[in-house]
Design a protein around this motif. Structure first.
Motif, short mmCIF file in Angstrom:
data_model
loop_
_atom_site.label_atom_id
_atom_site.label_comp_id
_atom_site.label_asym_id
_atom_site.label_seq_id
_atom_site.Cartn_x
_atom_site.Cartn_y
_atom_site.Cartn_z
N ASN A 1 37.39 41.65 45.08
CA ASN A 1 36.28 40.87 45.59
C ASN A 1 36.51 39.38 45.32
OD1 ASN A 1 34.90 43.19 46.34
ND2 ASN A 1 33.80 43.31 44.40
N ASN A 2 35.87 38.54 46.08
CA ASN A 2 35.89 37.09 45.87
C ASN A 2 37.29 36.49 45.89
OD1 ASN A 2 33.06 37.20 45.54
ND2 ASN A 2 33.31 37.63 43.35
N LEU A 3 38.14 36.92 46.79
CA LEU A 3 39.50 36.42 46.89
C LEU A 3 39.49 34.97 47.34
CD1 LEU A 3 42.55 37.07 46.78
CD2 LEU A 3 42.37 37.64 49.21
N GLN A 4 40.16 34.10 46.57
CA GLN A 4 40.25 32.68 46.91
C GLN A 4 41.66 32.19 46.62
OE1 GLN A 4 37.21 30.99 44.32
NE2 GLN A 4 36.03 30.47 46.13
N VAL A 5 42.17 31.32 47.45
CA VAL A 5 43.43 30.63 47.20
C VAL A 5 43.07 29.20 46.86
CG1 VAL A 5 45.61 29.84 48.18
CG2 VAL A 5 44.72 32.10 48.78
N ILE A 6 43.51 28.75 45.70
CA ILE A 6 43.22 27.37 45.26
C ILE A 6 44.56 26.65 45.19
CG2 ILE A 6 42.14 25.92 43.52
CD1 ILE A 6 40.47 28.42 42.73
N SER A 7 44.98 26.11 46.33
CA SER A 7 46.30 25.48 46.42
C SER A 7 46.29 24.02 45.97
CB SER A 7 46.84 25.59 47.85
OG SER A 7 45.93 25.01 48.75
N GLU A 8 45.12 23.43 45.83
CA GLU A 8 45.03 22.02 45.42
C GLU A 8 45.01 21.85 43.90
OE1 GLU A 8 42.41 23.37 47.35
OE2 GLU A 8 43.55 23.04 49.17
N ALA A 9 45.01 22.94 43.15
CA ALA A 9 44.93 22.87 41.69
C ALA A 9 46.25 22.33 41.12
CB ALA A 9 44.65 24.25 41.11
N LYS A 10 46.22 21.94 39.86
CA LYS A 10 47.44 21.46 39.18
C LYS A 10 48.53 22.52 39.27
CE LYS A 10 49.07 19.68 34.77
NZ LYS A 10 48.71 19.37 33.39
N VAL A 11 48.13 23.77 39.10
CA VAL A 11 49.01 24.91 39.33
C VAL A 11 48.30 25.78 40.38
CG1 VAL A 11 50.04 26.97 38.32
CG2 VAL A 11 49.95 24.86 36.99
N PRO A 12 48.89 25.96 41.56
CA PRO A 12 48.23 26.75 42.60
C PRO A 12 47.96 28.18 42.12
CG PRO A 12 50.29 25.77 43.40
CD PRO A 12 50.21 25.50 41.95
N ILE A 13 46.77 28.69 42.43
CA ILE A 13 46.43 30.04 42.00
C ILE A 13 45.72 30.81 43.10
CG2 ILE A 13 46.24 29.50 39.53
CD1 ILE A 13 43.18 29.57 39.87
N ILE A 14 45.83 32.11 42.98
CA ILE A 14 45.01 33.04 43.76
C ILE A 14 44.06 33.65 42.74
CG2 ILE A 14 44.99 35.16 45.12
CD1 ILE A 14 47.91 34.44 45.92
N THR A 15 42.78 33.64 43.04
CA THR A 15 41.79 34.15 42.10
C THR A 15 40.94 35.22 42.79
OG1 THR A 15 40.01 33.54 40.57
CG2 THR A 15 40.17 32.26 42.59
N PHE A 16 40.59 36.24 42.02
CA PHE A 16 39.76 37.32 42.54
C PHE A 16 39.18 38.12 41.38
CE2 PHE A 16 44.10 38.81 42.28
CZ PHE A 16 44.01 40.07 41.71
N ASP A 17 38.25 38.99 41.70
CA ASP A 17 37.68 39.91 40.70
C ASP A 17 38.23 41.30 40.98
OD1 ASP A 17 36.14 37.95 39.54
OD2 ASP A 17 34.38 38.38 40.76
N TYR A 18 38.69 41.95 39.94
CA TYR A 18 39.17 43.32 40.06
C TYR A 18 38.36 44.19 39.12
CZ TYR A 18 42.17 47.42 39.95
OH TYR A 18 42.64 48.70 40.03
N ARG A 19 37.51 45.02 39.69
CA ARG A 19 36.63 45.90 38.92
C ARG A 19 35.83 45.12 37.88
NH1 ARG A 19 40.18 51.43 38.06
NH2 ARG A 19 40.53 51.77 40.28
N GLY A 20 35.34 43.98 38.30
CA GLY A 20 34.50 43.16 37.44
C GLY A 20 35.24 42.24 36.49
N VAL A 21 36.56 42.26 36.54
CA VAL A 21 37.38 41.41 35.66
C VAL A 21 37.96 40.27 36.50
CG1 VAL A 21 39.41 41.32 34.16
CG2 VAL A 21 37.97 43.37 34.19
N PRO A 22 37.71 39.01 36.10
CA PRO A 22 38.28 37.90 36.85
C PRO A 22 39.79 37.82 36.62
CG PRO A 22 37.04 37.10 34.95
CD PRO A 22 36.84 38.57 35.00
N VAL A 23 40.54 37.63 37.73
CA VAL A 23 42.00 37.56 37.67
C VAL A 23 42.46 36.28 38.35
CG1 VAL A 23 44.14 38.69 38.40
CG2 VAL A 23 42.16 40.09 37.75
N ASP A 24 43.35 35.55 37.70
CA ASP A 24 43.99 34.36 38.27
C ASP A 24 45.50 34.62 38.29
OD1 ASP A 24 41.54 33.11 38.32
OD2 ASP A 24 41.93 31.86 36.58
N ILE A 25 46.13 34.41 39.43
CA ILE A 25 47.57 34.58 39.54
C ILE A 25 48.14 33.26 40.06
CG2 ILE A 25 49.44 35.81 40.70
CD1 ILE A 25 47.53 38.19 40.99
N SER A 26 49.03 32.65 39.28
CA SER A 26 49.68 31.43 39.76
C SER A 26 50.85 31.83 40.66
CB SER A 26 50.17 30.58 38.59
OG SER A 26 51.12 31.26 37.82
#
Length: 112
Positions: free
Chosen positions: A1-26
């Motif tokens: 859920n809530n899949l977002q790509v944040i490419s403008e960050a200092k380190v680009p990340i993909i962020t989402f929630d997996y079973r209620g746990v927030p996950v950030d992947i650079s």
């Protein structure tokens, strides 16, 4: 859920929630047709040179730093203790509200 790509960050990340746990992947954008098969174990200087964007270099250097820390701790025979202590420290810091690179506290690789 809530899949977002944040490419403008200092380190680009993909962020989402997996079973209620927030996950950030650079991630890094690498200018190669194929990645080396041993990329998980060996981030070479040649691979880093193939990266054109500063943010992508920062992201892959973070992964390389992780590899170096794990290798050093494992060589000392303390990998299991290190992982346990790091997890406990992360839980403690989150409960105290002092875990987040984004707001000036240690987090992630900085905590290690």
């Amino acid at each position: 859920n809530n899949l977002q790509v944040i490419s403008e960050a200092k380190v680009p990340i993909i962020t989402f929630d997996y079973r209620g746990v927030p996950v950030d992947i650079s991630y890094s954008q690498v200018d190669l047709e194929t990645l080396p098969p041993d990329i998980e174990q060996n981030i070479s200087d040649g691979l880093i040179a193939a990266i054109k964007e500063k943010e992508s270099v920062t992201a892959i250097l973070g992964r390389k730093n992780n590899q170096m820390i794990i290798a050093a701790v494992d060589k000392a025979g303390q990998l299991d203790n290190f992982k346990t202590m790091l997890r406990l420290l992360k839980v403690w810091a989150k409960k105290k509200g002092v875990y987040s690179n984004a707001i000036g506290f240690l987090g992630g690789i900085s905590l290690a």
